[in-house]
Structures are given as structure tokens and as C-alpha cells.
Design an enzyme around this catalytic site. Structure first.
Site, short mmCIF file in Angstrom:
data_model
loop_
_atom_site.label_atom_id
_atom_site.label_comp_id
_atom_site.label_asym_id
_atom_site.label_seq_id
_atom_site.Cartn_x
_atom_site.Cartn_y
_atom_site.Cartn_z
N GLY A 1 -30.16 36.78 0.41
CA GLY A 1 -29.99 37.63 -0.76
C GLY A 1 -30.96 37.23 -1.84
O GLY A 1 -31.53 36.14 -1.81
N SER A 2 -31.15 38.11 -2.83
CA SER A 2 -31.91 37.74 -4.02
C SER A 2 -30.97 37.06 -5.00
O SER A 2 -29.76 36.99 -4.78
CB SER A 2 -32.55 38.97 -4.65
OG SER A 2 -33.61 39.43 -3.85
N GLY A 3 -31.52 36.56 -6.08
CA GLY A 3 -30.71 35.92 -7.10
C GLY A 3 -30.78 34.40 -7.02
O GLY A 3 -30.12 33.71 -7.79
N HIS A 4 -31.57 33.89 -6.07
CA HIS A 4 -31.68 32.44 -5.88
C HIS A 4 -33.06 31.93 -6.29
O HIS A 4 -33.44 30.82 -5.93
CB HIS A 4 -31.43 32.07 -4.42
CG HIS A 4 -30.17 32.63 -3.87
ND1 HIS A 4 -28.96 32.37 -4.45
CD2 HIS A 4 -29.93 33.46 -2.83
CE1 HIS A 4 -28.01 33.00 -3.77
NE2 HIS A 4 -28.58 33.68 -2.80
N ASP B 1 -26.28 37.02 6.64
CA ASP B 1 -27.64 36.60 6.97
C ASP B 1 -27.79 36.36 8.46
O ASP B 1 -28.78 36.77 9.07
CB ASP B 1 -27.98 35.31 6.20
CG ASP B 1 -28.03 35.55 4.71
OD1 ASP B 1 -29.13 35.73 4.18
OD2 ASP B 1 -26.95 35.58 4.07
N HIS C 1 -23.62 32.02 -4.62
CA HIS C 1 -23.50 33.48 -4.71
C HIS C 1 -22.47 33.89 -5.74
O HIS C 1 -21.93 34.99 -5.68
CB HIS C 1 -23.13 34.07 -3.36
CG HIS C 1 -24.18 33.87 -2.33
ND1 HIS C 1 -24.26 32.72 -1.59
CD2 HIS C 1 -25.22 34.64 -1.95
CE1 HIS C 1 -25.30 32.81 -0.77
NE2 HIS C 1 -25.89 33.95 -0.97
#
Ligand SMILES: Nc1ncnc2c1ncn2[C@@H]1O[C@H](COP(=O)(O)OP(=O)(O)O)[C@@H](O)[C@H]1O
Ligand SMILES: Nc1ncnc2c1ncn2[C@@H]1O[C@H](COP(=O)(O)OP(=O)(O)O)[C@@H](O)[C@H]1O
Ligand SMILES: [Mg+2]
Ligand SMILES: [Mg+2]
Ligand SMILES: [Mg+2]
Ligand SMILES: [Mg+2]
Lengths: 211, 331, 331, 211
Positions: free
Chosen positions: C54-57, C110, C219
Site C-alpha cells: 500500500g501507499s502511505g509508508h 499483498d 496501516h
């Protein structure tokens, strides 16, 4: 003043230091309004150091005592306040010189020397919304009171009242020096932290003196 | 206050101790003066570059001590310029026959401490000069003689003089280079939230849920004005409107573009800002030759960002491109 | 929501576009698959290393594409694994005769996307393997067969296989190395605040002014338990108590120590944490051979930090020390 | 079902898609409680894509239509939901094959195929606190109702009620799959987002069917 000028000087310096330490939060909150909130912290940490080394301070004479205090302050207080307050103590010490006794007139002269030192160091003047806006009215009132022949205790009471009034009056000023100046017109509406600190300190000195 | 902190009074020393523990081979820590210096400094063949300022702006300045950057940093407490003594002692420790350059962001407290420190060091025969940085266009220069603040643009001055001094430049040459970089550098900052100094324990100001501070500095002081929160693109456009005409930057110019995070804003958002700035500059015929997106000069945990432009020429470009080594490694 | 954002739906693509604009010479951006790849990939003489999630990391994983690190990253939307198609198309684009290594943090979404993508690519004759990373000791492995999460420790795996692949290692060798690094890596995270996904517009959970989430993931999901906020030192001690006995790390071990910021915590606080961790490890006879203090794997704007240990041997040490070049430059 | 099986399939798929888009925020908030809050967003973006390409979907037969829908979903929805929901559509399509008419029995078989697909893909089962805990009771009720000879409309009404009840019942379960499982016992006390989404969708299908 009296023949035990050193004792009285010690009392004044100690009162300044203790007031600064006790009012850390209040002074910091005042500086937070349009400044960066470190004023209380800086003063408290610096004067703590002064109190820590209190007994070892050179007490040859009033001048030396004030100069050594000023050096501790300059070396330990950061921000704008370190140089400003340190300079004030240094200049007062220089003005006192090695005289064993300090007259009322001389005390006022020392205060004026401090003020001139701050003006030079801060490239600032009355009206810029700084501690000068409390210090100068304070010196004026003290001089006037002593000239009128009031006792030191009475003179201090009157001076404390005038200084607080002056500090409160910084509320309506626009800051032209220091960090508050960056906010321009927004600096109106809150008192200057440095000026209010001076007022609180003078009140404490006046109280302590009367005891 | 939600922070990783022990005794707030120990915040800065503990941070510095951590930094030193993490870099035992390259950095030396002198607790008495909050001093972080290169283990191999001072060097006889190199001007020592020193910066001080308040703490709370990390990685500036203690974490950018290293090869090609600073030889030392002496920070004060959070948002408080270092006491004059720290400057003086640091200057003595860093004294090199080629001289010491003190970089000072333009604030009353910093200028006083560094001027006094310089005077005292000079009186002992140390060759030392002060270079003042003032890139923040949010502060109008004319109104207050203390003038513009030094903010994130500071990075470009220190990177350039750091590189030049590594290459052997003398003190006067470094003053020339640093002044030149400062003269073509302009910044502007915006805050979405206030920051919380550990010793204060609460935010320095209150912002409504839809308000931002426009033209904010890096010490948690309020900004030029309070505005309504708008989109990322609109905010970038406003920042450019403040920065571009100021130098001015013109079509045909090549620039370095920095989006600097103020501490609480994630890098993902910084790239959203970068995108717009890059595109808008391109629309004005201004080419971004070098890009910088990260935290360079923060304001503790403040959410917000600043935008900096530097007009590049070959000399500046080359100095900015030079290799440097600092404690803040990412990967 | 106080964020620099335009349309929340465009948050990830705009970030990626910004990243590509800032690195025109080294990175290529394929908008259709959120793909960020090295401009010079794939190379015939090198296994392509790919990570998605995911994005946001950020900076993980799109901002660590570069020499000695990832050849490509294909992120999904914020906190959502990429759709299988992205994985498949990315694998095809990165196909090298030496193979493609897909690095996957251990999450249901994932794993499914990467397994399906791998199968599809394999069916077209592409040589491809998946390596799963699961370093988070906050999740008890035995209770749920999905097992431990992959968090910041992921960095060490990708750094090691990135370096090895740059030096010519084959796919099986990379699997060996990556597995070995993963096997000696353990992490644990703590959140002081929740994070706010742009599309949600409000924090993912509510934390009291004196509460922390202990054993939090990356997350924004709540942690293992909610605790009272304590001092930085006490929090570090608790994290070590969870991490050290797990492998276990023993006196005499040499380790890499990472303090990873979760997005909203300033680096000054991270060094306060680092200090304690380093000292406490030393007290246990564990030597910190390599230190990492920064943001490596964040959770948007979450205030918090994670601690990671890697037991070093000569091979791992050498691979971690190898030069790498990534978009996230600090200086 | 009826001879216009394709029309009815289209109606069902379209209703699923529209419900997902309209409930983006609600589904997301459900996932935020012990998950990461992206469930609503993922479903909405994916089904938006399905609706965008709606007219161009291959309508050769029910099976093809469902398989193509499943491929769009798998390729466009991220997170856990993409593979899970995509697999469900794919398996239903495969079960439908190229038959022109879909009997009630066959519809239930398609649903069972979807469920088996999800179980295999997710390595999960009833009791793990996932959408399976709504889907399985839903299939059971539908089968029962149709076997009892109820009209499709009536069967759907009963199925919707049973599905909601089942979704609500996930509240007392401890999650053993998906992100919620990381919180262990803390996952108790809130419903599973996926299960509740299934319940909301079935209610909508039931409503639309009766119109
Ligand atoms: N140039 C100046 N001259 C005299 N006093 C000043 C000047 N600038 C600031 N001050 C005083 O110092 C106070 C702030 O001190 P401090 O917080 O230490 O400064 P800063 O954080 O801005 O460096 C102000 O409230 C004001 O009274
Ligand atoms: N292994 C699994 N098998 C079946 N369904 C699952 C599984 N894991 C999660 N789910 C379902 O998916 C929903 C969450 O979907 P989504 O938010 O897309 O996942 P995530 O963000 O955790 O990757 C859960 O509410 C649950 O119903
Ligand atoms: Mg201040
Ligand atoms: Mg200050
Ligand atoms: Mg997710
Ligand atoms: Mg989710």
C-alpha cells in the site's frame, strides 16, 4: 542605599533569580502568544545556574559581584534574553565600580547604565514593545520617588505599581524588535513577555525589601 | 503533550547524546557546550564551518555536521539561540589557521550571541567571520530593522560553503560564496498546526480545524496572517506568488527548488506540493535544475512546509552537487 | 483534515508524479500501474528487485527505487495492496533474463496480489520469485496463520538484496540472502497518535491525551494493546523487552539498530529513543554495529516510532554498508 | 431464474457496484475500527471502474459477463478485497458457464462456487470474522427459501434479513483472518466490514428485485 550595599545587592539579585525560576511557566506562556515560548525556560535555566554557583560568586565589591553575575547569565542564558539580561547586569556592575556604599542616586545611575546597555545590545528603544518599556518607566519612577525623599521601601512600592502599569500598557503596542515583530500588527493585544517579567520582578523586590 | 521525551530539560542533551552514540566514528560531542563536531576537525588546511541556532530544527544543524557540510554545530535549547559562551568555546575548539566561518540565521538572539562570541574569539587572535542568512520573504525587510529571518534556505548556503571549504577555499572566498547564495535564495512557509516545545508541553498557538498560518517562521511563532485551509495546489500557488516576484525569479532562470517539511508533515504530502511547484515554475519558463524534497529545517512537530528557490549559476550548481556526508542517512 | 492534499483520490498519483518530476534522470513513472522504476531497468545482467505494498509508508517503497536498492516499486492506494494487475504488469516490464524478485510484506492483500501476479507472469515464461518479510513481533505468529506483519525491518532485506543483486547475485542467491536477513530481523512499533488517510479525512482511531497504542502496525490499525503514555526511556525499554528475547539477541551479538519514525514524529525525538536503546543494548552486551535513525517505513502522519534489530554477520554487514542511491536525499 | 438471465445478472452486478460506490464512507468507517479504513475506498474505486466500462463488457453469456466483471475487479481493486471479490465473480462466472438460463438451483451453486473461491483464496472459513460469515448464511437461506418454493422476490427478502442478522453477529467474534486479526481480542465488539457490506448489498438487491 546603606553601608551593607553588598547584602542589599545580593538580596536584589537573588530575588530576581528566584522570581525568574518560579515564573518559568508564566513567562513562557506570555512569550508563546506572539513569540516562541522559550523566554521563561531560558531565564529559569540561566538563573538556576546563578543560584547553583551562588556561594562561590566573587563578592569583592558590589561591582564585581554584579559583573560576575552578568557573566554567568550571559554564558548560560540563550535566546535574546541571555545577551540582553547579561549586558544589563554587566553594565550595572561597571557603573557600581568598587564603591563600598551605593547611594540612591548611584542605584538609579546603575539602572540607567543597564538600560543603555540593553538599548545598545538590542538596537532597540522605548516604544519597541520590549522589556525597555517596563525598565525605563521603572527607573524614572524610582528616581523621582527617591528625589522626593521617600524611603527605599516606599519608593519601591510606588515603582512596582508604575512598572506593572507600564508593562500592561505594552498590550496596545506593535512590536518592532524581537521575534514578536515578525507578526506585525498581530503583536497588538498581548503584553510583552520581557516587560511583564520586569514588572513581576520589581513587585517581588519591593515585597522582599519591606520584610 | 504526546512526545517521546524524558525530562524536558534533558531533551536537547539526550538528543545530542543519541546522535553521538549513533555516529561514534565521525562525530564528537562536547556536552558542556551542546557541541557536535566532526571527529577530524579542526583541520589546518580548511576553514571550519560552524552553525549554531536554537534546537528544534533538526536535522538542522547538528545532524548535518560532516564532510562537505558543517565542521561543527552548537545549538542552544529548543528555539533559543545558544548562549554566547557556547559560541565562544566552539569557535576556540574549531580554530584553524585558515579561520572559522560562523553561519548565523538572522534572529536577534543568534546575532547577539554570535557577534559577542566572535568578538571574544577575535580578541584571542582567532581568525573568525560571521555570515548572516535571511531568506524568508514572509517578513518584510523594511518594516523591522532586524530584517528577514533565516529559514530553510540556510541549507543552500551551508552546503555551498561546506563544499567550497572542503575544496580549500579561504575565509574571504567563503564569505563571497555564502553571500552570493544567500542573495539568490528566497523562502516562504505555511503551518497547518502549531508545534509543541517539550518544556512548554502544549502547542504554541491554537489553529482552527480549517485554518493555516501563512508566512510562518520556524520557531512556532505565528505567521504573517491566518488563512483558511485550501488545496495543496492553491497553497503552493500562494507561496510561489510570495517568493517568485521577490528576487525576482524570471523565465529562463534555472533554480533549485526545495520543499521542506516542518516536522509533522509526511514526505508523501511534500511530493504533492513539489509536483505543483515544479509545474507552475515550468509554466513561467523557470527550470528546476535541482530538487530537494525532505525535512531540512523543521519546527519540532509542526505540520507544514516551506518552499525555497535558489537561482543557480554554474558555480552554485557545482557546489550543491558536490558529495557530502552527514549523520542523517536515509538509506 | 489538515493535510496538503488536492482531490484525495489523486493523492497517490500526484505524489508519484512529483517524485518523477523531481528525479527526471533516474526514475521513470508509469501512471497506469503506479509504477516507479529505475530509468535503466531492467538490466540483462541483474535480477530486478521489485517491491509493492500500500501507499502511505513513504519513503517506502517508491522513494527507495535506485541503484543498489529497488529496481521498481508498484504501490497501491493508501494502505491498500496494489491490484494484482499492477504486480503483473510491473513484473513484465521489469523482466530480466536473470529474473525478478518480488519483495512482499506479509499481509493478506499483498500476498494474494503478488502470488497471483507472479503466477500470471510465470505462465508467460518470466523467471520470478516472491520473498515474504515478517519482522513484527507485536503479532504473535502462532495465533493467526496469516502470521507476523512486515514492517520497517523490510528495509534491511531490500537493502541487502539490492546490494547483492547489484553485485551480480542470481535469483536463488538473493532468496537465500533475503531470507537470512529476514530471519534475524525483529521490529516493534508504538503510536502516540492515529494517522489520517486522505480519503477518510479523519483519524483512524481515537487515542486519549495520555494513551499510546503499543505494538502498532504501519496501516493505522490499532495495536496489541492500549497503554498509558510513559517516558521515552520506559517506552524503549518496553520495546526492547518485546524484541530482544524474541530471536533472541544475546550478549556478544553485533546488531543494526533502527529507530524508524512513523511520519509525524520529529527526528529529534527519534534520537532520544535511539540513545536509550543503544545504551540498554550495551548493558546487555549487545553491540550496535550499524545505526539507522530516520523515517524508513511510515504510517502517513502518525506520531510514533518503531524499533528494529538485525543480527549482523560479515555478509549482512557488507551488504548493508554498500553504496546506494535513492530519491530521498537529505543533503 | 428466468430466460432473461443475463438481464438479471446485469441487475445484480450493477446493484452490487452501485451499493459499493454509495457506501464508500460507511464501509470505510467500519474497516477503520480494527482495520485500516481502506475497504470502502477500495471497493468504491474498483466498482466505479466496472461501471465506467459497463457498456463495453462482453455479454456473450452470463458466465462470460461475470468472468469479465471479475477480471476488472481483480485488476482494479487493491487490498485484500480485490483478490477476494474478483475471485468470487470469477468463480460464479465459471459455475454459470455458457448456460443461457439460470435456475434457482444453479444460482445457489454459483454462490457456493464463489464462497469456495474466497475460502481458497483467503485460506479462511466461516468463524474467522470475514465476509464469509455473511455469505454462507446468505447462501444457506437462499437455498432453503427457493427449495421451499418461494418466489425469488420473497426468497431474497428473507435472505436479506438473515444476512443482516449474520453480519451483526460478527460483532461477538474474534477475527482470525485479515488485518483485524492483529488486534486479537480487541477485534471483538465491532462488526466485520466485509460481512456488513454483503448484508447491505443483499438488502439492496432484494429491494431492486421487487421493483
Ligand atoms: N532587540 C531587543 N531589545 C531589547 N529587548 C528585546 C529585544 N528583542 C526582544 N527583546 C525582549 O526579549 C523578550 C523575548 O526574549 P526571548 O524569548 O529570550 O527571545 P527570543 O526567543 O525571541 O530569542 C521579549 O519579550 C522582549 O522583551
Ligand atoms: N483471509 C480472508 N479471507 C476472506 N475474507 C477476508 C480475509 N481477510 C479479510 N477479509 C475480508 O476483507 C475485509 C477487509 O478488506 P480490505 O479492507 O480490502 O482488506 P485490508 O485493508 O486488510 O487489506 C474484512 O472486513 C473481511 O471481511
Ligand atoms: Mg522567545
Ligand atoms: Mg527563542
Ligand atoms: Mg488495506
Ligand atoms: Mg482495510
Amino acid at each position: 542605599m546603606s553601608s551593607d550595599a553588598l547584602k542589599q545587592t545580593e538580596l536584589v539579585v537573588r530575588t530576581i533569580a528566584e522570581t525568574a525560576v518560579e515564573n518559568e511557566k508564566y513567562f513562557g506562556d506570555l512569550d508563546a502568544v506572539v513569540g516562541d515560548g522559550d523566554f521563561g525556560y531560558s531565564l529559569a535555566r540561566g538563573f538556576e545556574k546563578l543560584l547553583e554557583g551562588w556561594d562561590a560568586l566573587d563578592r569583592t565589591d558590589v561591582g564585581t559581584f554584579l559583573k560576575k553575575s552578568g557573566m554567568t547569565i550571559t554564558s548560560r542564558i540563550g535566546g535574546t534574553s541571555g545577551p540582553i539580561w547579561g549586558t544589563a547586569f554587566l553594565r550595572a556592575g561597571i557603573a557600581a565600580g568598587d564603591s563600598a556604599e551605593i547611594s540612591g542616586e548611584q542605584a538609579v545611575a546603575m539602572l540607567r547604565a543597564s538600560i543603555d546597555g540593553i538599548k545598545a545590545r538590542g538596537q532597540s528603544d522605548v516604544g519597541d514593545k520590549t522589556l525597555l518599556d517596563a525598565l525605563v518607566p521603572m527607573a524614572d519612577t524610582l528616581e523621582q520617588q527617591l528625589k522626593q525623599g521617600r524611603s527605599v521601601a516606599d519608593a519601591l512600592t510606588a515603582t512596582a505599581a508604575a512598572t506593572r502599569e507600564a508593562a500592561e500598557a505594552t498590550k496596545d503596542m506593535v512590536a518592532r524588535r524581537g521575534r514578536a515583530a515578525y507578526t506585525g500588527e498581530r503583536s497588538k493585544g498581548s503584553v510583552d513577555a520581557g516587560a511583564m517579567a520586569v514588572a513581576v520582578i520589581v513587585e517581588r523586590i519591593s515585597q522582599v525589601w519591606s520584610r | 503533550m504526546k512526545k517521546f521525551v524524558n525530562d524536558p530539560k534533558a531533551f536537547v542533551p539526550e538528543m545530542l547524546e543519541g546522535l553521538a552514540l549513533a555516529n561514534p566514528d565521525t562525530l564528537r560531542y562536547v556536552p558542556d557546550y551542546n557541541l557536535i563536531m566532526r571527529a577530524d576537525a579542526p583541520r589546518d588546511d580548511k576553514v571550519s564551518i560552524v552553525q549554531g541556532s536554537g534546537s528544534g530544527h533538526e536535522p538542522a544543524h547538528v545532524m548535518v555536521v560532516g564532510k562537505g557540510m558543517l565542521d561543527a554545530a552548537c545549538p542552544g535549547d529548543v528555539f533559543a539561540a545558544p548562549p554566547m559562551d557556547y559560541v565562544y568555546e566552539t569557535t576556540k575548539l574549531l580554530a584553524s589557521p585558515k579561520g572559522v566561518l560562523l553561519l548565523v540565521n538572522n534572529y536577534t538572539g543568534d546575532r547577539m550571541a554570535f557577534d559577542m562570541g566572535r568578538e571574544m574569539a577575535e580578541s584571542e587572535g582567532i581568525k573568525v567571520k560571521v555570515l548572516t542568512i535571511n531568506d524568508d520573504v514572509a517578513v518584510k525587510d523594511s518594516l523591522y530593522t532586524v530584517g528577514r529571518r533565516g529559514v530553510a534556505g540556510n541549507f543552500f548556503v551551508l552546503k555551498a560553503v561546506g563544499a567550497a571549504s572542503e575544496q580549500g577555499a579561504g575565509l574571504d572566498e567563503l564569505i563571497r560564496i555564502g553571500t552570493k547564495v544567500n542573495d539568490v535564495t528566497r523562502s516562504f512557509g505555511v503551518a497547518l498546526t502549531a508545534c509543541t516545545p517539550p518544556a512548554k508541553g502544549s502547542p504554541l498557538f491554537d489553529l482552527g480545524a480549517d485554518e493555516i498560518e501563512f508566512g510562518v517562521g520556524i520557531h512556532g511563532e505565528p505567521g504573517r496572517e491566518r488563512r483558511k485551509l485550501s488545496t495543496a495546489d492553491a497553497i503552493v500557488d500562494d507561496m510561489l506568488e510570495a517568493v517568485v516576484p521577490d528576487l525576482p525569479y524570471r523565465g529562463g532562470d534555472r533554480v533549485a527548488l526545495m520543499i521542506n517539511g516542518l516536522g509533522g508533515t509526511p514526505i508523501s504530502e511534500l511530493y504533492v506540493l513539489y509536483r505543483r511547484a515544479h509545474q507552475q515554475l515550468a509554466d513561467r519558463g523557470i527550470t528546476v535544475g535541482r530538487s530537494y524534497v525532505n525535512e531540512y529545517c523543521t519546527s519540532l512537530d509542526m505540520a507544514g512546509a516551506s518552499l525555497t528557490l535558489v537561482r543557480l549559476d554554474d558555480e552554485i550548481d557545482r557546489l550543491l552537487a558536490a558529495r557530502a556526508e552527514v549523520a542523517v542517512r536515509v538509506f
